[in-house]
Every structure is written in C-alpha cells, then in structure tokens.
Design an enzyme around this catalytic site. Structure first.
Site, mmCIF file in Angstrom:
data_model
loop_
_atom_site.group_PDB
_atom_site.id
_atom_site.type_symbol
_atom_site.label_atom_id
_atom_site.label_comp_id
_atom_site.label_asym_id
_atom_site.label_seq_id
_atom_site.Cartn_x
_atom_site.Cartn_y
_atom_site.Cartn_z
ATOM 1 N N SER A 146 38.645 33.018 40.826
ATOM 2 C CA SER A 146 38.009 32.972 39.531
ATOM 3 C C SER A 146 37.319 34.275 39.163
ATOM 4 O O SER A 146 36.968 34.485 38.004
ATOM 5 C CB SER A 146 36.996 31.816 39.497
ATOM 6 O OG SER A 146 35.947 32.008 40.430
ATOM 7 N N SER B 31 38.128 32.735 45.565
ATOM 8 C CA SER B 31 37.906 33.336 44.250
ATOM 9 C C SER B 31 37.588 34.819 44.285
ATOM 10 O O SER B 31 37.696 35.495 43.260
ATOM 11 C CB SER B 31 36.773 32.601 43.516
ATOM 12 O OG SER B 31 37.196 31.322 43.113
ATOM 13 N N LYS C 52 29.620 38.922 38.120
ATOM 14 C CA LYS C 52 30.380 37.767 37.649
ATOM 15 C C LYS C 52 29.473 36.880 36.806
ATOM 16 O O LYS C 52 28.314 36.631 37.163
ATOM 17 C CB LYS C 52 30.929 36.994 38.847
ATOM 18 C CG LYS C 52 31.808 35.810 38.500
ATOM 19 C CD LYS C 52 32.382 35.198 39.780
ATOM 20 C CE LYS C 52 33.289 34.025 39.506
ATOM 21 N NZ LYS C 52 33.913 33.501 40.744
#
Length: 467
Positions: free
Chosen positions: A157, A181, A83
């Site tokens: 996210s 997330s 990420k």
C-alpha cells in the site's frame, strides 16, 4: 502529467546531501527548492497526496539552518516523505479516503524523531486506501505507476513512498508494512524497502490496519541511507505496547543462507522472473553457505492472514466508518472490510493456536540457518490486470510477504537485477526477530555497498516544532 520512465533514478543520498550542506556547495534551502521543483515538474502522477507549498518548504529549511548546532544534526536538511496513514501535526491524515480525513494534532513519535534530527518534511504520500492492498490501485486519487513504465503497478500500500524515492525526489520515505506494503512497492520500483522487527519503531500516530502486525518501515536508495534513518527512528516508546529494544549487531560470523528448493518457488507462470531469480540464486550459492529449507510453514502462516480472522482486526479501527459511510470506501476495500464480520471468536483462537504451531516449526528452522532468501514478488502486473482481478492479483503479490509479521520476522527487499524483458527483480532477505543488523549486513554485501556500523544509540537532538 505523467512522464514515462524505465527504472529508478535515485537522487542524491543522505550522505551526499549532508556533505553538500556541510561543505557549502548546497544548503537545506537549496535542497528544498530542488525537491519542490522536481515534484512540480512531474505533476499529479499519484505519488503525493499533499506537499508543503514551495515557499513554506524553503522557509522550513531555512528554519533548520538557524537551529543551534544545525550542521551536527544527523539528518540536517535531508528531505523526506511520509505515508498518509501516519500523523504529522497540522497536516490532514486521509488514508486515501477524503471522507475519513482528520487534521492531526500531534506528530507520530517516529516522525518527530526525524524532525528533531534535522530532516525536512516534504509531504504525504499516496497509498492503497486504509493501507489495504499491495498493488497501489485502491485509491480515489491518481493511480500511480511503477518507474519501469509499461503501465506496471507501483505496488502498495506504500505506493507513493516508493515512488518518491525511486523518482529521486527524496532520499528516503517513511512507509508501513503489515503484509508486505513496504516490500512489494520497493520491489516494483527497484529500490530498497526495510521492514524492521515489529516494535523497534513506534507505531504511535499510525492509523492501524492490523494493530498487532503493523510496522513502520523505510524506503531508501541505498543501505547507508536506511541505516542512518533507522538509527534515528528506532527507539523504545512506552506509549506503544509492542515496543521493544533492537537486537545485537551482526557479530561477523559466516552466514548460513536458507534457500527453498527451486520447485517450491512460485512465479505464477512468469518464466522471465523465474529465470532472473534463479540466476541470482546461482550467484549467491557460489559466494555463501547455502542450506536447504522448506517453505511450507512460512506459506501456511501467510495463508492465515487473509484466509483467517486477521481480516477482522481491521474492523477494530474501521467498523464504525464502514457502518456509517460505506459508500465512501473503495469497493474492493469495502468488500475486504465487510468480510471480517464472518469470523468468530472461535475462529480467532483456532487461528492463533495454529499460528503458534507454525511459529514453533519456523523457530526450529532458524537453528540451521541465519537468514532466508526468497523472491520479494513472483511476478508483476499492469494496472489493467489488477483492476480486472483485484483480489487474485493482490494475493499473488503477497505470496512471499504475507507471513513476515505473523511469524515475527524482519526483512529487507533489495533490487538484484532485471528480467530479460526489463522488469525489476527483487530479493527478500528474512531473519528472525531482532536480527535486523544481520539482514542489513547481508543486504549491503549483496549490493556491494560498504557499511559502517550504526551507532545503535538514541540521537541526542532537541524536540521543537518545525511545522
């Protein structure tokens, strides 16, 4: 160019990749070429923000092949994504905000452990900007869509990390989970999202969202992959003030499963999702010991996250950037950041005291159950629906996940079927802090996966620069 898909198409598992590399039917270099070609074939679909160029990726794989004792490494040549809020040396960390970007000079320790274990870094994955959101639309880049199609959001996210796994491009990806997330995008893409107990995986090298709550997580296609990766990543780090040792292995005793009354569950008018989850619960009740439990204290804690001063914690990291370059921030994220200014120290202490009361109430519930099972999400949304109501839809997505880190829980989101209209149904397994192995045991059982006991010991691999 985006290709329409209708569910996850998970690729070879970690075990299968390792067997291929060990047996000679494949090699890290061949795997690297396959991954690069698969990513190129999809084009810009919002999964990746940056990738290692094909020739460099193959060269990195060949360098792994030349390492002494390479074939004994626990992740020998296994590709993975990271990420883009987590540092990899020499690679820009952008948080999906180009004006914020910087080039990392050091690799996050948790990622470095993967590299040391022979894993092959492929690239940085997309995210809701500044890791603020659960829907995947808060990005200046291409908005990713779920593998289930129909313009369904990917979730966030950690949107790109989930997609990279669900599309079969990599067997696992590193993500984060502050308020859901990691779990929400796993649910929306039909894969597994593991949120370990806070502090088991070092958060050094992660740009914090809420530093007291942030957690590095793993996306995977099966529990065995998650086990193998977690066994490498979990380690005490004296540089992380929240770091702690992992808990005991599952001891083998029968598990008591907490289930709230069906009337306490919220599906936001989504009858198909309600039906799918209740069908899963009926099956669960036939095979496990079930305990009635109230959901009230969990939801009360979750309400504190965005209706309380934890929003202001994001300003510890981003207040300066907000003041200096507000127009560089996504409008919805900017509104959330600015809202943090309205809280006082009195608000913070009042919320901390209330949270402590709720923690005490929840701790008493763990005396009567070992794990709690809930829906991961109560409904799904299209990109258009989220853009039309960004705050309300995001709140609904986090209904069952917001309280996880506030109450110091560990969790796994696992796919448990589909709705009658073909959307993913995901169940979330929650346990108290350090009950991670018990959560993983039940997850494997529910997914009908055999599970070997993880070693729970550090992986003795050399540290060397791979990038």
């Amino acid at each position: 160019m985006r290709t329409e898909t209708h569910g996850p198409s998970v690729g070879p598992s970690v075990a299968e990749i390792l067997a291929s590399h060990a047996g000679g039917t494949g090699s890290p270099a061949k795997t690297a070429a396959r991954v690069a070609d698969a990513i190129a074939a999809r084009g810009d679909d919002g999964t990746w923000l940056s990738t290692v160029p094909r020739a460099q990726l193959i060269a990195a794989a060949e360098a792994i092949e030349r390492r002494p004792g390479a074939r004994t490494l626990p992740l020998y040549g296994v590709p993975f994504g990271v990420k883009d809020s987590i540092d990899v040396a020499g690679v820009p960390t952008t948080l999906s905000c180009p004006d914020y970007a910087y080039t990392a000079t050091a690799t996050a320790p948790a990622v470095q452990r993967l590299l040391d274990a022979g894993a092959l870094y492929v690239g940085k994955t997309n995210l809701d900007q500044f890791a603020t959101g659960l829907n995947g639309t808060r990005t200046p880049h291409t908005i990713p869509r779920s593998v289930y199609g129909g313009e369904m959001i990917s979730g966030g996210s950690s949107s790109g990390s989930a997609l990279a796994v669900a599309l079969g491009q990599v067997p696992f990806a590193v993500a984060t989970d502050t308020a859901g997330s990691g779990r929400v995008p796993a649910a929306l893409n039909g894969i597994i999202g593991i949120k370990p107990s806070r502090g088991l995986i070092s958060t050094v090298g992660l740009v914090p969202a809420c530093k007291s709550l942030d957690c590095l997580t793993v996306m995977a296609g099966c529990i065995d992959d998650a086990d193998r990766v977690l066994d490498v990543m979990i380690a005490r780090d004296d540089g992380d003030p929240w770091s702690r040792d992992r808990g005991p292995r599952y001891a083998g005793e029968p598990l008591r499963i907490g289930l709230p009354a069906a009337t306490e569950l919220e599906f936001f008018g989504d009858d198909a999702m309600r039906g799918a989850h209740l069908a899963f619960r009926e099956h669960l009740a036939r095979t496990h010991s079930v305990v009635d439990v109230s959901l009230d204290p969990f939801l009360a804690a979750g309400a504190l996250l965005y209706q309380g001063p934890w929003v202001a914690e994001r300003l510890v990291e981003f207040a300066g950037f907000l003041a200096a370059q507000p127009e560089s921030i996504h409008p919805v994220v900017r509104e959330i950041f600015a809202g943090g200014h309205r809280y006082t120290a009195v608000d913070a202490f009042a919320a901390l005291q209330r949270l402590q009361e709720l923690k005490a109430e929840v701790s008493r519930l763990w005396r009567q159950m070992d794990l709690l099972i809930l829906p991961t999400i109560g409904t799904t949304f299209t990109v258009e629906q989220v853009l039309a109501a960004p705050i309300d839809t995001n709140t609904m997505l986090g209904h069952y996940t917001h309280f996880g880190n506030l109450l110091d829980l560990c969790a796994a989101a696992i796919p448990v079927g589909a709705t009658a209209d073909g959307r993913p149904c995901s169940a979330m397994l929650l346990g108290p802090a350090l009950a991670d192995d018990t959560v993983l045991h039940l997850a494997a059982q529910l997914l009908d996966e055999p599970r070997l006991a993880p070693s729970h010991s550090p992986v003795p691999v050399p540290t060397e620069e791979l990038l």
